[in-house]
Every structure is written in C-alpha cells, then in structure tokens.
Write a protein that holds these residues in place. Sequence first.
Motif, mmCIF file in Angstrom:
data_model
loop_
_atom_site.group_PDB
_atom_site.id
_atom_site.type_symbol
_atom_site.label_atom_id
_atom_site.label_comp_id
_atom_site.label_asym_id
_atom_site.label_seq_id
_atom_site.Cartn_x
_atom_site.Cartn_y
_atom_site.Cartn_z
ATOM 1 N N PRO A 240 14.361 -39.344 -20.089
ATOM 2 C CA PRO A 240 15.159 -38.168 -20.489
ATOM 3 C C PRO A 240 15.165 -37.073 -19.426
ATOM 4 O O PRO A 240 16.190 -36.412 -19.217
ATOM 5 C CB PRO A 240 14.458 -37.691 -21.766
ATOM 6 C CG PRO A 240 13.758 -38.903 -22.300
ATOM 7 C CD PRO A 240 13.314 -39.656 -21.089
ATOM 8 N N GLU A 241 14.053 -36.902 -18.744
ATOM 9 C CA GLU A 241 13.964 -35.888 -17.691
ATOM 10 C C GLU A 241 14.916 -36.213 -16.535
ATOM 11 O O GLU A 241 15.615 -35.323 -16.017
ATOM 12 C CB GLU A 241 12.521 -35.830 -17.178
ATOM 13 C CG GLU A 241 12.315 -34.938 -15.959
ATOM 14 C CD GLU A 241 10.925 -35.089 -15.372
ATOM 15 O OE1 GLU A 241 10.794 -34.963 -14.138
ATOM 16 O OE2 GLU A 241 9.974 -35.339 -16.139
ATOM 17 N N LEU A 242 14.969 -37.485 -16.166
ATOM 18 C CA LEU A 242 15.856 -37.883 -15.072
ATOM 19 C C LEU A 242 17.320 -37.823 -15.495
ATOM 20 O O LEU A 242 18.192 -37.459 -14.696
ATOM 21 C CB LEU A 242 15.491 -39.291 -14.599
ATOM 22 C CG LEU A 242 14.119 -39.428 -13.927
ATOM 23 C CD1 LEU A 242 13.807 -40.884 -13.619
ATOM 24 C CD2 LEU A 242 14.062 -38.590 -12.648
ATOM 25 N N VAL A 243 17.600 -38.175 -16.742
ATOM 26 C CA VAL A 243 18.971 -38.078 -17.247
ATOM 27 C C VAL A 243 19.421 -36.616 -17.248
ATOM 28 O O VAL A 243 20.567 -36.307 -16.889
ATOM 29 C CB VAL A 243 19.085 -38.684 -18.653
ATOM 30 C CG1 VAL A 243 20.435 -38.355 -19.287
ATOM 31 C CG2 VAL A 243 18.891 -40.201 -18.593
ATOM 32 N N GLU A 244 18.535 -35.743 -17.624
ATOM 33 C CA GLU A 244 18.862 -34.306 -17.615
ATOM 34 C C GLU A 244 19.204 -33.855 -16.190
ATOM 35 O O GLU A 244 20.158 -33.094 -15.978
ATOM 36 C CB GLU A 244 17.691 -33.498 -18.159
ATOM 37 C CG GLU A 244 17.972 -32.006 -18.243
ATOM 38 C CD GLU A 244 16.798 -31.225 -18.817
ATOM 39 O OE1 GLU A 244 16.878 -29.972 -18.839
ATOM 40 O OE2 GLU A 244 15.812 -31.848 -19.252
ATOM 41 N N ALA A 245 18.429 -34.319 -15.217
ATOM 42 C CA ALA A 245 18.713 -33.972 -13.823
ATOM 43 C C ALA A 245 20.069 -34.529 -13.395
ATOM 44 O O ALA A 245 20.851 -33.848 -12.720
ATOM 45 C CB ALA A 245 17.609 -34.514 -12.918
ATOM 46 N N LEU A 246 20.363 -35.756 -13.801
ATOM 47 C CA LEU A 246 21.657 -36.355 -13.480
ATOM 48 C C LEU A 246 22.806 -35.576 -14.100
ATOM 49 O O LEU A 246 23.839 -35.336 -13.465
ATOM 50 C CB LEU A 246 21.682 -37.809 -13.954
ATOM 51 C CG LEU A 246 20.847 -38.813 -13.147
ATOM 52 C CD1 LEU A 246 20.628 -40.088 -13.929
ATOM 53 C CD2 LEU A 246 21.530 -39.109 -11.809
ATOM 54 N N VAL B 289 19.024 -46.917 -16.295
ATOM 55 C CA VAL B 289 20.405 -47.369 -16.094
ATOM 56 C C VAL B 289 21.164 -47.333 -17.412
ATOM 57 O O VAL B 289 22.291 -46.831 -17.488
ATOM 58 C CB VAL B 289 20.440 -48.789 -15.498
ATOM 59 C CG1 VAL B 289 21.872 -49.320 -15.478
ATOM 60 C CG2 VAL B 289 19.859 -48.793 -14.092
ATOM 61 N N ALA B 290 20.544 -47.866 -18.476
ATOM 62 C CA ALA B 290 21.202 -47.893 -19.784
ATOM 63 C C ALA B 290 21.503 -46.485 -20.280
ATOM 64 O O ALA B 290 22.584 -46.214 -20.818
ATOM 65 C CB ALA B 290 20.328 -48.632 -20.792
ATOM 66 N N ALA B 291 20.553 -45.565 -20.095
ATOM 67 C CA ALA B 291 20.751 -44.188 -20.542
ATOM 68 C C ALA B 291 21.851 -43.505 -19.746
ATOM 69 O O ALA B 291 22.668 -42.752 -20.299
ATOM 70 C CB ALA B 291 19.441 -43.411 -20.416
ATOM 71 N N ALA B 292 21.891 -43.748 -18.435
ATOM 72 C CA ALA B 292 22.925 -43.147 -17.594
ATOM 73 C C ALA B 292 24.305 -43.678 -17.966
ATOM 74 O O ALA B 292 25.273 -42.914 -18.074
ATOM 75 C CB ALA B 292 22.626 -43.420 -16.124
ATOM 76 N N VAL B 293 24.401 -44.988 -18.175
ATOM 77 C CA VAL B 293 25.685 -45.591 -18.555
ATOM 78 C C VAL B 293 26.162 -45.021 -19.887
ATOM 79 O O VAL B 293 27.352 -44.714 -20.065
ATOM 80 C CB VAL B 293 25.548 -47.126 -18.628
ATOM 81 C CG1 VAL B 293 26.785 -47.747 -19.269
ATOM 82 C CG2 VAL B 293 25.322 -47.710 -17.234
ATOM 83 N N GLU B 294 25.242 -44.879 -20.817
ATOM 84 C CA GLU B 294 25.603 -44.343 -22.136
ATOM 85 C C GLU B 294 26.165 -42.928 -22.027
ATOM 86 O O GLU B 294 27.053 -42.548 -22.795
ATOM 87 C CB GLU B 294 24.375 -44.358 -23.043
ATOM 88 C CG GLU B 294 24.658 -43.909 -24.461
ATOM 89 C CD GLU B 294 23.427 -43.949 -25.353
ATOM 90 O OE1 GLU B 294 23.532 -43.554 -26.525
ATOM 91 O OE2 GLU B 294 22.361 -44.372 -24.867
#
Length: 290
Positions: free
Chosen positions: A72-78, A103-108
Amino acid sequence: MNSAAAGVLVLAGTPIGEVEDAPPRLRGELEGADVIAAEDTRRFRRLAQALGVQPGGRVVSYFEGNEGARTPELVEALEGGARVVLVTDAGMPSVSDPGYRLVAAAVERGIRVTAVPGPSAVLTALALSGLPVDRFCFEGFLPRKAGERTARLREVAGDRRTLVYFEAPHRIDDTLAAMAEVFGAERRAAVCRELTKTYEEVKRGPLAELARWAADGVRGEITVVVEGAPEPGPADLDPAELVRRVLAREEAGERRKEAIAAVAAAAGLPKRDVFDAVVEAKKTGDIPKV
C-alpha cells in the motif's frame, strides 16, 4: 483515479550471475527512480556499486515478509506520481520472487507497469538443457513436505511439455529422487547450477542417475529442467482418451469420419476401434471433456 497523473512501476531484471549481464537500461532506471524497492537492500547496494550507479531515490526493502505491509505504501507513492523501480536479488521480479502483489495492486489502480528485461534463470536453463524448448511449463519451487511434493509432481506427470523448477541445494537430492519415482527413472533431465557464474555446471542425464549424483551434495542456486511425458502409444490410450481426441477435432471443424480416421492413424489403431469407442460413449452418455 487519474492514471495520467500517476507514476510508473518498473520491474527491473537484475543479473543472475555475472554483473556484466545487467541490461543497459538498468543503470538509467536506478539513477532516475524516485523509489527503489529491493528484495535485499544490502545486496542491492553491492549491485549498484558494481554497476557504478548512485541510486537517485530512496531505497526501501520489499521482500516476502513485508510485501503485505509495504505494497500500500508503494501504491500510494505511485499514485502520487513516483517512478518506482522494483528489483529482486536476481532475475525478474514476481517470477518466484517478490513483486506479484505490487503488480496486481498497480494494475487494479490503473497505474502503468513496465519492465526492464534482463537475464532469466528459467530461459537460460531451458536453453542449456538440451531438452525440447518449443513448449514448456515453469513450476517454480515444489512444496517442502514430501507428501505435498509428490502430489504436485503427480499433477504434471503426464504433461508433455518440458518442465522447469527452482530448487534449494539442501533439497535437490530428495526432489530428484521424488521426480524419478513419479516421472520415471529414465525420464531425461538437466540440473543447472550457478548459471553464468564462475562455477556454472549443467548435469544432464536420466532422473535416477541425477538423484544418485545429487546424493553427494550440490551447492549453489539450482534450476531443474525435466523432459515432458512421452506421447502415449496405442496400449496407453484408453477409450475415453480416444473419444476426447475425436471430439476435439470435431470442435475444430472436422467431420466425424475424418476425425476418427485421423485419431486412429495417430494412435496406430484400426478405425473401427476408435469408431466403437465413440459410439459407446454416445450410448452411455459418458462423454469426456475436451
């Protein structure tokens, strides 16, 4: 979210052995990253030093034990526009290494995901094995428990594709022995050890022979390539399999007469045997799935 305003997740392949095998783009990505997520930060810094690279952003750990919390922390940064580069200790992230969750979280979330292609132990071992490479299946690591390992091997015992596995050195002798038992002592295989490194070794032979060789101890990072199951002969084909093959040809557009003739020819059987199998299956309603 507005994907145009989001950052980019870069899956960066790293050398599996020789540092010189690093893809040219890797240096630029590491220097330009806002965040570098590394499976082992100490190993990553040694790699960066060997490459003569000064990482441009902050370096954080991302390994099996903290994937759930760190994602979640990396997705927030993205989502905030960061360029996040994900590296593992060797090879391509997410292939039997950390990365799939991110990868799955970013794609979502609609975030762009790209890659810096790099060396692959799977493809390198496959190419060096001397076994068929036209069709293959990567099975990753087998379960550690003997019963679960045997059950997993039985699932693919009849697969005619070449099979590729990763294995730890302290388990390779048991794994090869289990493969010899399930797949057959004479099934060909190759044990690829320390690929592209100083002590690279590829040991080829029947599974039983390789199991005896491994009993003395094998060191290093190991990839095992196993020949697929042989094409079944006439004695190995039960009526249900003959019917399944006929139905598959019919679904592909062949008329039944031609399908029966083709299946019989391939199996080395009289056309009447295949015809009778189809008629009996239709009569009993025991139609196999295609």
